[in-house]
Enzyme design. Sequence first.
Site, mmCIF file in Angstrom:
data_model
loop_
_atom_site.group_PDB
_atom_site.id
_atom_site.type_symbol
_atom_site.label_atom_id
_atom_site.label_comp_id
_atom_site.label_asym_id
_atom_site.label_seq_id
_atom_site.Cartn_x
_atom_site.Cartn_y
_atom_site.Cartn_z
ATOM 1 N N ASN A 176 0.789 -1.237 0.000
ATOM 2 C CA ASN A 176 0.000 0.000 0.000
ATOM 3 C C ASN A 176 0.820 1.285 0.000
ATOM 4 O O ASN A 176 0.322 2.322 -0.393
ATOM 5 C CB ASN A 176 -1.019 -0.011 1.145
ATOM 6 C CG ASN A 176 -0.377 0.037 2.500
ATOM 7 O OD1 ASN A 176 0.709 -0.504 2.697
ATOM 8 N ND2 ASN A 176 -1.024 0.691 3.440
ATOM 9 N N GLU A 218 5.006 -3.718 11.972
ATOM 10 C CA GLU A 218 3.956 -2.698 11.847
ATOM 11 C C GLU A 218 2.796 -3.364 11.122
ATOM 12 O O GLU A 218 2.977 -3.882 10.018
ATOM 13 C CB GLU A 218 4.450 -1.487 11.046
ATOM 14 C CG GLU A 218 5.450 -0.629 11.783
ATOM 15 C CD GLU A 218 4.926 -0.042 13.077
ATOM 16 O OE1 GLU A 218 3.699 0.030 13.260
ATOM 17 O OE2 GLU A 218 5.760 0.327 13.923
ATOM 18 N N CYS A 255 -2.953 1.927 6.723
ATOM 19 C CA CYS A 255 -3.029 1.339 8.066
ATOM 20 C C CYS A 255 -3.511 2.365 9.082
ATOM 21 O O CYS A 255 -4.032 2.021 10.130
ATOM 22 C CB CYS A 255 -1.669 0.792 8.469
ATOM 23 S SG CYS A 255 -0.359 1.996 8.214
ATOM 24 N N GLU A 290 9.440 3.039 14.212
ATOM 25 C CA GLU A 290 10.125 3.346 12.967
ATOM 26 C C GLU A 290 10.241 4.864 12.830
ATOM 27 O O GLU A 290 9.514 5.607 13.473
ATOM 28 C CB GLU A 290 9.336 2.814 11.773
ATOM 29 C CG GLU A 290 9.172 1.307 11.795
ATOM 30 C CD GLU A 290 8.916 0.730 10.423
ATOM 31 O OE1 GLU A 290 9.872 0.573 9.660
ATOM 32 O OE2 GLU A 290 7.750 0.438 10.130
HETATM 33 P P1 NAD Z 1 0.622 -9.054 3.949
HETATM 34 O O1 NAD Z 1 0.797 -9.415 5.363
HETATM 35 O O2 NAD Z 1 -0.213 -9.927 3.087
HETATM 36 O O3 NAD Z 1 2.035 -8.988 3.218
HETATM 37 C C1 NAD Z 1 3.073 -8.166 3.703
HETATM 38 C C2 NAD Z 1 4.397 -8.711 3.202
HETATM 39 O O4 NAD Z 1 4.634 -9.980 3.828
HETATM 40 C C3 NAD Z 1 4.423 -8.976 1.691
HETATM 41 O O5 NAD Z 1 5.705 -8.641 1.177
HETATM 42 C C4 NAD Z 1 4.191 -10.472 1.621
HETATM 43 O O6 NAD Z 1 4.684 -11.066 0.436
HETATM 44 C C5 NAD Z 1 4.951 -10.946 2.847
HETATM 45 N N1 NAD Z 1 4.561 -12.284 3.324
HETATM 46 C C6 NAD Z 1 3.354 -12.890 3.205
HETATM 47 N N2 NAD Z 1 3.392 -14.124 3.765
HETATM 48 C C7 NAD Z 1 4.642 -14.273 4.272
HETATM 49 C C8 NAD Z 1 5.296 -15.341 4.948
HETATM 50 N N3 NAD Z 1 4.673 -16.479 5.249
HETATM 51 N N4 NAD Z 1 6.571 -15.171 5.314
HETATM 52 C C9 NAD Z 1 7.226 -14.012 5.046
HETATM 53 N N5 NAD Z 1 6.668 -12.993 4.367
HETATM 54 C C10 NAD Z 1 5.384 -13.112 3.984
HETATM 55 O O7 NAD Z 1 0.096 -7.537 3.913
HETATM 56 P P2 NAD Z 1 -0.340 -6.666 2.648
HETATM 57 O O8 NAD Z 1 -1.661 -7.182 2.170
HETATM 58 O O9 NAD Z 1 0.785 -6.545 1.666
HETATM 59 O O10 NAD Z 1 -0.518 -5.219 3.288
HETATM 60 C C11 NAD Z 1 -1.691 -4.790 3.904
HETATM 61 C C12 NAD Z 1 -1.539 -4.820 5.414
HETATM 62 O O11 NAD Z 1 -0.420 -4.048 5.804
HETATM 63 C C13 NAD Z 1 -2.724 -4.212 6.145
HETATM 64 O O12 NAD Z 1 -3.071 -5.023 7.246
HETATM 65 C C14 NAD Z 1 -2.181 -2.881 6.653
HETATM 66 O O13 NAD Z 1 -2.828 -2.382 7.789
HETATM 67 C C15 NAD Z 1 -0.765 -3.210 6.901
HETATM 68 N N6 NAD Z 1 0.058 -2.016 6.910
HETATM 69 C C16 NAD Z 1 0.537 -1.574 8.115
HETATM 70 C C17 NAD Z 1 1.303 -0.425 8.181
HETATM 71 C C18 NAD Z 1 1.846 0.065 9.488
HETATM 72 O O14 NAD Z 1 2.834 0.775 9.473
HETATM 73 N N7 NAD Z 1 1.261 -0.284 10.611
HETATM 74 C C19 NAD Z 1 1.580 0.293 7.011
HETATM 75 C C20 NAD Z 1 1.063 -0.178 5.808
HETATM 76 C C21 NAD Z 1 0.312 -1.342 5.773
#
Ligand code: NAD
Length: 484
Positions: A155, A253, A287, A465
């Site tokens: 995102n 995060e 987020c 962060e």
């Molecule tokens: P996601 O958890 O599906 O994926 C995040 C990353 O993790 C991707 O690069 C993905 O390929 C990787 N990943 C997935 N499975 C994994 C595994 N088993 N082992 C290691 N890596 C793995 O999240 P998303 O759909 O890409 O992003 C949306 C989410 O991110 C939402 O929940 C949002 O709230 C959160 N987000 C949080 C912040 C924050 O700073 N708090 C900022 C932006 C987004």
Amino acid sequence: MKMNDVTKQHRNLIAGEWVEGADINENRNPANTDEIVGLYARASKDDAKRAIAAARAAFPAWSKSGPQQRHDLLKKVSDTIAARADELGELLAREEGKTFAEAKGEVMRASQVFGFFSGETLRQTGDAVDSVRPGVEVMVQREALGVIGLITPWNFPIAIPAWKIAPALAYGNCVVIKPADLTPGCAWALAEIIHEAGAPEGVFNLVMGRGSEVGAEILDNPEIDAVSFTGSVETGRKVAETCVAQMKKVQLEMGGKNPLVVLDDADLDVAVNCALNGAFFSTGQRCTASSRLIVTEGIHDRFVEALTEKLRALKVGDPMDGAVHIGPVVDASQLEQNKRYVKIGQDEGATLVCGGEVIEGDTPGHFMTPALFTNTTNEMRINREEIFGPVATVIKVADYDEALRVANDTDFGLSAGICTTHLGHAAHFRRHAEAGMVMVNLPTAGVDYHTPFGGRKGSSYGPREQGQYAREFYTTVKTTYIQA
Ligand code: NAD
């Protein structure tokens, strides 16, 4: 403007070389799924292993390289990102779907982050402490941690990689980054910039691909010293379990269900604009999005009416069209999730005041109108689970005390906002909101780049962060005792 060549295969960067992957990822535009933004290599586990080994080999020299080299590298990266802001903004809008203005703003944020950390390389200070033992001197200094694995979501495809890569390199660490499979383009462009700016071989490595392959290797590999992850709670939990079992340092995060409290004494325009921006801009895919609007009963009807009017005037469509306010949802499965939650809200008895419809654009894309629910209670699933789309709810409450209670009644704790002209309520909320970031008369989303970012409860784990607080994660402390 330099355009992305759609026939070129964008490769992984391993040990200073551009390397083919095991597979090719067709990166498609969510506003026009017929359009391929670019072809990106997907790394294998072996590719990830080689990238990690290269980072390990580069670490002794890089960690001792001194601030000037690191400063110059990061400064050059910052300047190049800024110089290419239009082109990178377009790439970001085309692969992720936020409007061009938002995308260019995010690109500039990435430049500012590198600029900030280029300065931080020159501000590495420690402490000289008087010992309790006569004749002994004590020094407390920070050192680089080692090889850092970075795993990022789709995102904020350039800002989040930037705010992890920049401090990691600034403090003398080597990096292996795996960006989200949905949005590899911006991370690739950033890798190209870092490589061309002169990062020594192996100091910075890019391995694009799937979480289950490349991400899993980053978590499992014993040569990784620390992992910084941003993404969903579900994945974050797996990341934490794997890292803690191996005693790797970890920073997470994750999601949010951020409240925006609107009190009777709020300036109505301010409150409506905070809700509009916080809940719906960037298609609600933040987020820090204000997904729960907690409104006291004296202003409730006026607030809902004014917000609904503004929502109906928003144009949903191609993010490159300057008249469009809200771009597409990032992909088909996120669109399905949004639709599912709209149905869940209706089934739970909430009133869908407007939006929530999937609409046709001029091109085949994942377009949905911004949805607003009223008559909701904080117990409903639409108020407890992160939807991550252009969907917000209104929860009517009697007074400030109830508003605060509802705001804090959530598994998350990233950002919390209040719109009020009452100084006492603003001050009380600042102290009692259970969130890492508190906004008064501002949207819950939208933060500075030189201040700590992060949350509490299910939203975050580990040190903050950004800003100087980033060094808590990216360094380790050494205490030296010297008998002169
Ligand atoms: P996601 O958890 O599906 O994926 C995040 C990353 O993790 C991707 O690069 C993905 O390929 C990787 N990943 C997935 N499975 C994994 C595994 N088993 N082992 C290691 N890596 C793995 O999240 P998303 O759909 O890409 O992003 C949306 C989410 O991110 C939402 O929940 C949002 O709230 C959160 N987000 C949080 C912040 C924050 O700073 N708090 C900022 C932006 C987004």
